[in-house]
Design an enzyme around this catalytic site. Sequence first.
Site, PDB file in Angstrom:
ATOM      1  CB  CYS A  26      97.850  -6.503 -62.513  1.00  0.00           C
ATOM      2  SG  CYS A  26      96.115  -6.331 -62.937  1.00  0.00           S
TER       3      CYS A  26
ATOM      4  CG  HIS B 114      99.637  -2.520 -61.963  1.00  0.00           C
ATOM      5  ND1 HIS B 114      99.412  -2.619 -63.322  1.00  0.00           N
ATOM      6  CD2 HIS B 114      98.482  -2.908 -61.362  1.00  0.00           C
ATOM      7  CE1 HIS B 114      98.175  -3.040 -63.525  1.00  0.00           C
ATOM      8  NE2 HIS B 114      97.593  -3.218 -62.369  1.00  0.00           N
TER       9      HIS B 114
ATOM     10  CG  ASN C 110      94.698  -2.088 -64.247  1.00  0.00           C
ATOM     11  OD1 ASN C 110      95.519  -2.762 -64.863  1.00  0.00           O
ATOM     12  ND2 ASN C 110      94.273  -2.403 -63.041  1.00  0.00           N
TER      13      ASN C 110
HETATM   14  N1  COA Z   1      80.954   6.624 -61.851  1.00  0.00           N
HETATM   15  C1  COA Z   1      80.167   7.206 -60.913  1.00  0.00           C
HETATM   16  N2  COA Z   1      79.955   6.685 -59.695  1.00  0.00           N
HETATM   17  C2  COA Z   1      80.599   5.515 -59.415  1.00  0.00           C
HETATM   18  C3  COA Z   1      81.426   4.868 -60.342  1.00  0.00           C
HETATM   19  C4  COA Z   1      81.591   5.471 -61.604  1.00  0.00           C
HETATM   20  N3  COA Z   1      82.375   4.931 -62.555  1.00  0.00           N
HETATM   21  N4  COA Z   1      81.915   3.747 -59.774  1.00  0.00           N
HETATM   22  C5  COA Z   1      81.414   3.692 -58.534  1.00  0.00           C
HETATM   23  N5  COA Z   1      80.595   4.752 -58.323  1.00  0.00           N
HETATM   24  C6  COA Z   1      79.873   5.096 -57.105  1.00  0.00           C
HETATM   25  C7  COA Z   1      79.559   3.893 -56.270  1.00  0.00           C
HETATM   26  O1  COA Z   1      78.365   3.284 -56.727  1.00  0.00           O
HETATM   27  C8  COA Z   1      79.401   4.514 -54.887  1.00  0.00           C
HETATM   28  O2  COA Z   1      78.110   5.056 -54.818  1.00  0.00           O
HETATM   29  P1  COA Z   1      77.282   4.979 -53.438  1.00  0.00           P
HETATM   30  O3  COA Z   1      78.122   5.710 -52.413  1.00  0.00           O
HETATM   31  O4  COA Z   1      76.015   5.682 -53.782  1.00  0.00           O
HETATM   32  O5  COA Z   1      77.123   3.527 -53.146  1.00  0.00           O
HETATM   33  C9  COA Z   1      80.383   5.679 -54.907  1.00  0.00           C
HETATM   34  O6  COA Z   1      80.685   5.923 -56.290  1.00  0.00           O
HETATM   35  C10 COA Z   1      81.653   5.476 -54.136  1.00  0.00           C
HETATM   36  O7  COA Z   1      82.192   4.245 -54.470  1.00  0.00           O
HETATM   37  P2  COA Z   1      83.472   3.734 -53.750  1.00  0.00           P
HETATM   38  O8  COA Z   1      83.708   2.326 -54.155  1.00  0.00           O
HETATM   39  O9  COA Z   1      83.372   4.035 -52.310  1.00  0.00           O
HETATM   40  O10 COA Z   1      84.606   4.692 -54.364  1.00  0.00           O
HETATM   41  P3  COA Z   1      86.148   4.703 -54.085  1.00  0.00           P
HETATM   42  O11 COA Z   1      86.505   6.038 -53.612  1.00  0.00           O
HETATM   43  O12 COA Z   1      86.601   3.532 -53.278  1.00  0.00           O
HETATM   44  O13 COA Z   1      86.756   4.517 -55.530  1.00  0.00           O
HETATM   45  C11 COA Z   1      87.703   2.848 -56.975  1.00  0.00           C
HETATM   46  C12 COA Z   1      86.456   3.344 -56.268  1.00  0.00           C
HETATM   47  C13 COA Z   1      87.352   1.597 -57.756  1.00  0.00           C
HETATM   48  C14 COA Z   1      88.172   3.937 -57.958  1.00  0.00           C
HETATM   49  C15 COA Z   1      88.815   2.574 -55.939  1.00  0.00           C
HETATM   50  O14 COA Z   1      88.308   1.795 -54.876  1.00  0.00           O
HETATM   51  C16 COA Z   1      89.980   1.844 -56.549  1.00  0.00           C
HETATM   52  O15 COA Z   1      90.669   2.366 -57.406  1.00  0.00           O
HETATM   53  N6  COA Z   1      90.279   0.611 -56.088  1.00  0.00           N
HETATM   54  C17 COA Z   1      91.351  -0.173 -56.652  1.00  0.00           C
HETATM   55  C18 COA Z   1      90.893  -0.782 -57.954  1.00  0.00           C
HETATM   56  C19 COA Z   1      92.019  -1.416 -58.735  1.00  0.00           C
HETATM   57  O16 COA Z   1      93.082  -0.856 -58.834  1.00  0.00           O
HETATM   58  N7  COA Z   1      91.747  -2.593 -59.319  1.00  0.00           N
HETATM   59  C20 COA Z   1      92.678  -3.309 -60.123  1.00  0.00           C
HETATM   60  C21 COA Z   1      93.847  -3.792 -59.349  1.00  0.00           C
HETATM   61  S1  COA Z   1      94.929  -4.714 -60.329  1.00  0.00           S
END
Ligand code: COA
Length: 315
Positions: free
Chosen positions: A108, A242, A272
């Site tokens: 990215c 980004h 993204n």
């Molecule tokens: N829909 C519904 N539930 C979802 C889901 C979706 N699309 N994706 C994950 N979940 C669930 C998970 O299974 C988890 O369930 P559990 O508690 O029963 O295990 C719960 O939601 C919480 O997941 P978690 O990973 O703790 O959520 P979060 O608050 O950290 O948010 C992201 C997840 C991915 C949105 C966040 O971590 C993020 O944006 N990270 C950066 C990702 C990124 O930018 N990547 C590219 C970089 S270049």
Amino acid sequence: MKIIGTGSELPKKIVTNDMLSEFLDTSDAWIYPRTGIRQRHVISDEKLEDLAISAAKKALDNAGIQAEDLDYIICSNVVNEYITPSLSCIIQGGIGATCPCLDINCACAGFIYALDVADSHFKSGKVKNVLIVCAEEPSRMTSWKDRNVCVLFGDGAGAAVVSEGEGVKGIKLSAASSTDKLYQIRTLEPTPYITKEEHSESLQMKGQDVFKFAVKASSGDIKYLLDTLGMSADEVDHYLLHQANIRIINSIKDFLGQPEDKFPTNVENHGNSSSASCPILLDECNRKGLLKKGDILALSAFGAGFISGAAIIEW
Ligand code: COA
């Protein structure tokens, strides 16, 4: 060097959060508050190289130069249908250029890394006009059964023409190898001699680790550049970050203590789009007339590797 033209192209298929919830255990109520994403553009019948060529032609047109005026093409891309030849060679043919070309895979952060490569060529006196194209189809890297990952991404291409000038004030690149947090692997063609175990995996992500890295790296890169240039965060007119997650953008905004209107976003419409994200946003801001001559821009991106980069540019 300075940026003299921008262009972008998006796939026509728009996939909303509600459309995802028709086949995935997810919802707009989960995705939007956690990411800021409402919809994304996803490749269907298009080819990525055609989006890249279209973005490149628009950037050339915006710059007011011809393909034959180009001295170098740099393409940032993680995956496309071709293993070889390079996407930059395909773009070269598509726009009718004759200059050398090079692909880079900097995830990215590819636009910032490409700016740095171009900057080195300008400093060595080898080039007068360089085309940078960032073209990505992360929708083909994720499993569409994995709600953790596929909801975050969208496809597209963004391009910029850079020419001789004084626009780029500074570039900071960083890398910190951490290969288990964000990766995709695939098997290669079999041979009679392969004895090791191999397997393919769609894009895998430890979301919270990536989130923390992103905020720290991006804030750190921008702060480093501002300090090095003797500038304050207040002197920057537009922060073009980004577009991975609105919460990441807001955390960086809070770290810098800057108002929301300095942070244009399109994450709500595009998700993204990997390295294409920054130049697509730049192009949208450019075409909306948001960027005035003399404005100071801070660009910053982060991604798999981990790698990150930032640039301070006078428009
Ligand atoms: N829909 C519904 N539930 C979802 C889901 C979706 N699309 N994706 C994950 N979940 C669930 C998970 O299974 C988890 O369930 P559990 O508690 O029963 O295990 C719960 O939601 C919480 O997941 P978690 O990973 O703790 O959520 P979060 O608050 O950290 O948010 C992201 C997840 C991915 C949105 C966040 O971590 C993020 O944006 N990270 C950066 C990702 C990124 O930018 N990547 C590219 C970089 S270049």
